[in-house]
Write an enzyme that holds these catalytic residues in place. Structure first.
Site, PDB file in Angstrom:
ATOM      1  N   HIS A 325       1.307  -1.030  -0.062  1.00 19.60           N
ATOM      2  CA  HIS A 325       0.015   0.048   0.179  1.00 19.60           C
ATOM      3  C   HIS A 325       1.038   1.572   0.303  1.00 19.60           C
ATOM      4  O   HIS A 325       0.233   2.020  -0.991  1.00 19.60           O
ATOM      5  CB  HIS A 325      -1.134   0.152   1.214  1.00 19.60           C
ATOM      6  CG  HIS A 325      -2.372   1.194   1.153  1.00 19.60           C
ATOM      7  ND1 HIS A 325      -3.297   1.382   0.785  1.00 19.60           N
ATOM      8  CD2 HIS A 325      -1.831   2.239   1.716  1.00 19.60           C
ATOM      9  CE1 HIS A 325      -3.693   1.839   1.699  1.00 19.60           C
ATOM     10  NE2 HIS A 325      -3.042   2.981   1.773  1.00 19.60           N
ATOM     11  N   GLU A 326       2.224   1.202   0.817  1.00 19.25           N
ATOM     12  CA  GLU A 326       2.784   2.627   0.771  1.00 19.25           C
ATOM     13  C   GLU A 326       3.529   2.487  -0.042  1.00 19.25           C
ATOM     14  O   GLU A 326       3.394   3.837  -0.643  1.00 19.25           O
ATOM     15  CB  GLU A 326       4.044   2.759   2.119  1.00 19.25           C
ATOM     16  CG  GLU A 326       2.276   2.318   3.289  1.00 19.25           C
ATOM     17  CD  GLU A 326       1.396   3.403   3.953  1.00 19.25           C
ATOM     18  OE1 GLU A 326       1.771   4.342   3.089  1.00 19.25           O
ATOM     19  OE2 GLU A 326       0.000   2.582   4.062  1.00 19.25           O
ATOM     20  N   TYR A 411     -11.264   4.933   0.617  1.00 18.38           N
ATOM     21  CA  TYR A 411     -10.212   3.541   0.688  1.00 18.38           C
ATOM     22  C   TYR A 411     -10.715   2.473   0.091  1.00 18.38           C
ATOM     23  O   TYR A 411     -10.391   1.674  -1.300  1.00 18.38           O
ATOM     24  CB  TYR A 411      -9.912   3.133   1.901  1.00 18.38           C
ATOM     25  CG  TYR A 411      -8.252   3.899   2.517  1.00 18.38           C
ATOM     26  CD1 TYR A 411      -9.125   5.003   3.243  1.00 18.38           C
ATOM     27  CD2 TYR A 411      -7.346   3.534   2.546  1.00 18.38           C
ATOM     28  CE1 TYR A 411      -8.071   6.134   4.022  1.00 18.38           C
ATOM     29  CE2 TYR A 411      -6.497   4.162   3.466  1.00 18.38           C
ATOM     30  CZ  TYR A 411      -6.527   4.771   4.285  1.00 18.38           C
ATOM     31  OH  TYR A 411      -5.606   6.051   4.496  1.00 18.38           O
TER      32      TYR A 411
HETATM   33  N1  BES Z   1      -1.935   7.794   4.206  1.00 21.00           N
HETATM   34  C1  BES Z   1      -2.246   7.217   4.844  1.00 21.00           C
HETATM   35  C2  BES Z   1      -2.248   7.423   6.073  1.00 21.00           C
HETATM   36  C3  BES Z   1      -2.829   9.120   6.183  1.00 21.00           C
HETATM   37  C4  BES Z   1      -4.135   9.167   5.892  1.00 21.00           C
HETATM   38  C5  BES Z   1      -2.457   9.265   7.242  1.00 21.00           C
HETATM   39  C6  BES Z   1      -4.563  10.087   5.929  1.00 21.00           C
HETATM   40  C7  BES Z   1      -3.436  10.346   7.768  1.00 21.00           C
HETATM   41  C8  BES Z   1      -4.547  10.817   7.293  1.00 21.00           C
HETATM   42  C9  BES Z   1      -1.970   5.227   4.682  1.00 21.00           C
HETATM   43  O1  BES Z   1      -1.337   5.013   2.795  1.00 21.00           O
HETATM   44  C10 BES Z   1      -2.471   4.797   4.971  1.00 21.00           C
HETATM   45  O2  BES Z   1      -3.648   4.608   4.118  1.00 21.00           O
HETATM   46  N2  BES Z   1      -2.464   3.678   6.243  1.00 21.00           N
HETATM   47  C11 BES Z   1      -3.598   2.734   6.850  1.00 21.00           C
HETATM   48  C12 BES Z   1      -3.094   1.538   6.196  1.00 21.00           C
HETATM   49  C13 BES Z   1      -2.847   0.833   4.774  1.00 21.00           C
HETATM   50  C14 BES Z   1      -2.664  -0.789   4.337  1.00 21.00           C
HETATM   51  C15 BES Z   1      -4.609   1.091   4.668  1.00 21.00           C
HETATM   52  C16 BES Z   1      -3.453   2.741   7.626  1.00 21.00           C
HETATM   53  O3  BES Z   1      -2.585   3.766   7.975  1.00 21.00           O
HETATM   54  O4  BES Z   1      -4.325   2.275   8.278  1.00 21.00           O
HETATM   55 ZN    ZN Z   2      -2.791   5.583   1.926  1.00 19.13          ZN
END
Ligand code: BES
Ligand code: ZN
Length: 638
Positions: A325-326, A411
């Site tokens: 994902h990242e 998402y």
């Molecule tokens: N960019 C996001 C994290 C985020 C979103 C931080 C909105 C602050 C505000 C990151 O890419 C993300 O989506 N992380 C998810 C994990 C992913 C596998 C769904 C998380 O942190 O749960």
């Molecule tokens: Zn993300």
């Protein structure tokens, strides 16, 4: 000349540039192109294009102190330079016409603090000025930083600092134009205590990768690609590095780094799979930093340096879709960026879709399908819970914190929309379209409207028959899931569902042998199929057979604890408390506190646990749980 600059460098402003060159945009277009309601900055008049940071990391005071120097482009020579700040102490602002100086003082004002947006820092400019240097320090309460005591780290000996800038926290540690549509390159010099290592979302001095090289406490970074402010990141701690491939590696505390390197050993294969799909990886290196467990997110796509929670290390690579994902954000998000936070689904929906394409390429279609089914289930559940307006991809965030929009809707509904396009047009045509989307918008920040126009011109209009099967407007602007939404299925879940049914009907059916080969996704399916009303006796029987309370897998444990809290299953209580006190990942912590707070007895326990846990939480998680407790009617614990 000026017209050319605007349209070439900042294409989201192309419409306005045209206006300046003779055409007239409609008022609606102008609104769309002008507005980031989550920033006080004025990039249309004066735009920051490059930052130079010079910061000292003061652990004793829990402060960063130093300067940021903005290189600016001025479209309106009469306008001041306005940047975002929140809880910063600004001591001096200087101006110059060239990097060598001289820098001379200028006047500045700070507007009253808005709880979400912070204070606008308005700087008076003079003609010819191209550089603005702001002297400042942060406060210990900066929402974008977490200062950890040694006791909160794995090694327990040295302090740790890390930043988390998304969505609008960069302004709490750097005075800058904190809007995703303003892109800057950056350089940084960071001074730390001598025995610590600093890393940033940029190219660093790679001698550090050699564990025999002593840290110096004086680090330099540069990022030649222009990125939005929410991707600027810094971490400082007792870190070691392991190579995963020539262009990727992992940073972590010494006691964690080998486990992490093993867990993430497929990273290079993921990068190659992603390149195959979306074009070359353009960011030089791809490194991963494992943070202490208080990190409020699963992962954060800081360019060149993904930040991740240690809870992703399960020992069997079963949660590495988070890395996929990242990594996918290196294209969707970091290369092509949401122009405002209401366009967030362009970042996360695309990334969730790509994440599963990477998983499919590296681990096979069955695994990807299992994850898609679990994701779809979350979307369906969420649609039942959330207010209608929050189920819209192009969400309206007027008067709200941008993080209110960061539910699973962008998402999972976003990813499902791309699956719907894939089903209608076929994978080959969708892939060609996506490849051209990245080629067209690379290094730009775009709105939902721009995406829709590009989709119309390059996919929908090429096959009206296929297009008629995807209600695009409904997907993007209406709540819920369209009736035609894809429903992913997985054969691998059939035995799981069958066993779950048997368990729900009787007490402890014969079941151990067939589960021996189950993977994490199958266990997650198993646990999420138990109804909320499952009682403690049933959980006790499950626990005797499968020992869920002892699992070392954070996702499985989280689902188990949710069931345990609902059923008031006592044997899980010590594990619940340990989990909530040691882990600050908001996705786990918030639902558990919410569930606890539903009964008076649970609320009392929640209060006790939160009192212990709160000092270790990141400000983002603490603010969230404060709100959960406030709504539940608990007196604040501090
Ligand atoms: N960019 C996001 C994290 C985020 C979103 C931080 C909105 C602050 C505000 C990151 O890419 C993300 O989506 N992380 C998810 C994990 C992913 C596998 C769904 C998380 O942190 O749960
Ligand atoms: Zn993300």
């Amino acid at each position: 000349m000026k017209c050319r600059w605007w349209s070439a460098a900042v294409s989201s402003f192309a419409l306005l540039a045209l206006a300046g060159c003779g055409g007239a945009p409609t008022p609606k277009m102008q609104n769309e192109a002008n507005l980031d309601i989550h920033s006080n900055a004025n990039p249309r008049q004066v735009r920051s294009t490059h930052l130079d940071l010079d910061l000292e990391v003061l652990f004793e005071e829990k402060k960063l102190r130093g300067t940021v120097t903005h290189r600016i482009e001025r479209a309106d020579i009469a306008a001041p330079f306005v940047v975002d700040t929140r809880d910063l102490d600004v001591s001096k602002v200087e101006l110059a016409t060239a990097a060598e100086g001289p820098f001379t003082n200028t006047l500045f004002t700070l507007s009253p603090r808005d709880p979400v947006l912070g204070s606008a820092l308005k700087i008076t400019l003079r003609p010819d000025v191209t550089l603005v240097r702001i002297h400042y320090q942060t406060r210990p309460t900066a929402s974008g930083l977490q200062w950890l005591e040694p006791a909160q780290t794995a090694g327990k000996k040295k302090p740790f600092l890390y930043s988390q800038s998304q969505a609008i926290h960069a302004r709490s540690w750097i005075p800058l134009q904190d809007s995703p549509r303003v892109r800057t390159t950056y350089r940084a010099r960071v001074r730390t205590p001598e025995d610590l290592i600093a890393v940033m979302s940029a190219r660093g001095d790679f001698r550090l990768a050699n564990p025999k090289e002593a840290p110096t406490g004086d680090y330099s970074f540069r990022l030649p690609q222009a990125i939005p402010s929410y991707l600027i990141a810094l971490a400082v701690g007792d870190l070691e590095f392991r190579y995963l491939s020539t262009r990727s590696g992992v940073w972590a505390e010494p006691s964690v780094v080998d486990k992490a390197a093993k867990e993430f050993e497929d990273t290079e294969r993921m990068i190659q799979a992603a390149e195959q799909l979306f074009g070359p990886y353009g960011w030089h290196r791809y490194d991963i930093l494992v943070l202490p467990p208080s990190f409020p997110y699963g992962g954060m796509e800081n360019p060149l340096m993904t930040f991740v929670t240690p809870t992703v290390i399960a020992g069997d690579k079963s949660l590495v879709s988070l890395i996929a994902h990242e990594l996918a954000h290196s294209w969707s998000g970091n290369l092509v960026t949401n122009a405002t936070w209401r366009d967030f689904w362009l970042n996360e929906g695309f990334t969730t879709y790509f994440e599963r394409r990477i998983i499919e390429a590296v681990y096979g279609a069955p695994r990807a399908r299992m994850e898609a089914v679990l994701g779809h289930q979350r979307a369906v559940n969420l649609v039942k819970e959330l207010p209608a307006q929050d189920q819209i991809l192009h969400v309206d965030l007027k008067g709200r914190d941008p993080e209110d929009g960061a539910t699973e809707i962008p998402y999972e509904k976003g990813a499902l929309f791309l699956v719907a396009l894939e089903d209608a047009f076929g994978r080959e045509r969708l892939d060609k379209f996506l490849y051209s989307y990245f080629a067209k918008f690379r290094f730009q920040s775009i709105t939902t409207q721009q995406f829709r126009e590009f989709l119309d011109a390059n996919l929908l209009s090429t096959d009206l028959g296929a297009a008629s099967r995807v209600p695009v407007d409904e997907w993007i602007t209406k709540p819920g899931l369209p009736a035609s939404a894809p429903r992913p299925v997985s054969d691998a879940f059939e035995p799981v569902d069958a066993l779950a049914k048997r368990w729900q009907a009787q007490d402890a059916p014969e079941s151990k042998p067939e589960t021996a080969s189950w993977n994490t996704q199958q266990w997650l399916r198993f646990l999420t199929s138990f109804p909320e009303s499952t009682n403690a006796a049933k959980l006790a029987a499950l626990d005797r057979t499968f020992e869920f309370t002892k699992t070392g897998n954070s996702e499985i444990l989280f689902q188990w604890l949710m069931l345990s809290v609902r059923a008031n299953y006592k044997p899980a209580e010590p594990v619940l408390e340990r989990f909530l006190v040691s882990v600050g990942r908001r996705k786990f912590v918030r639902p558990l506190f919410e569930e606890l707070a539903k009964t008076p007895e649970g609320l009392a326990r929640a209060k006790k646990i939160y009192h212990k846990a709160r000092p270790g939480y990141h400000p983002i998680t603490a603010t969230t749980i404060d709100e959960v407790m406030r709504k539940a009617g608990a007196a604040p614990s501090q």
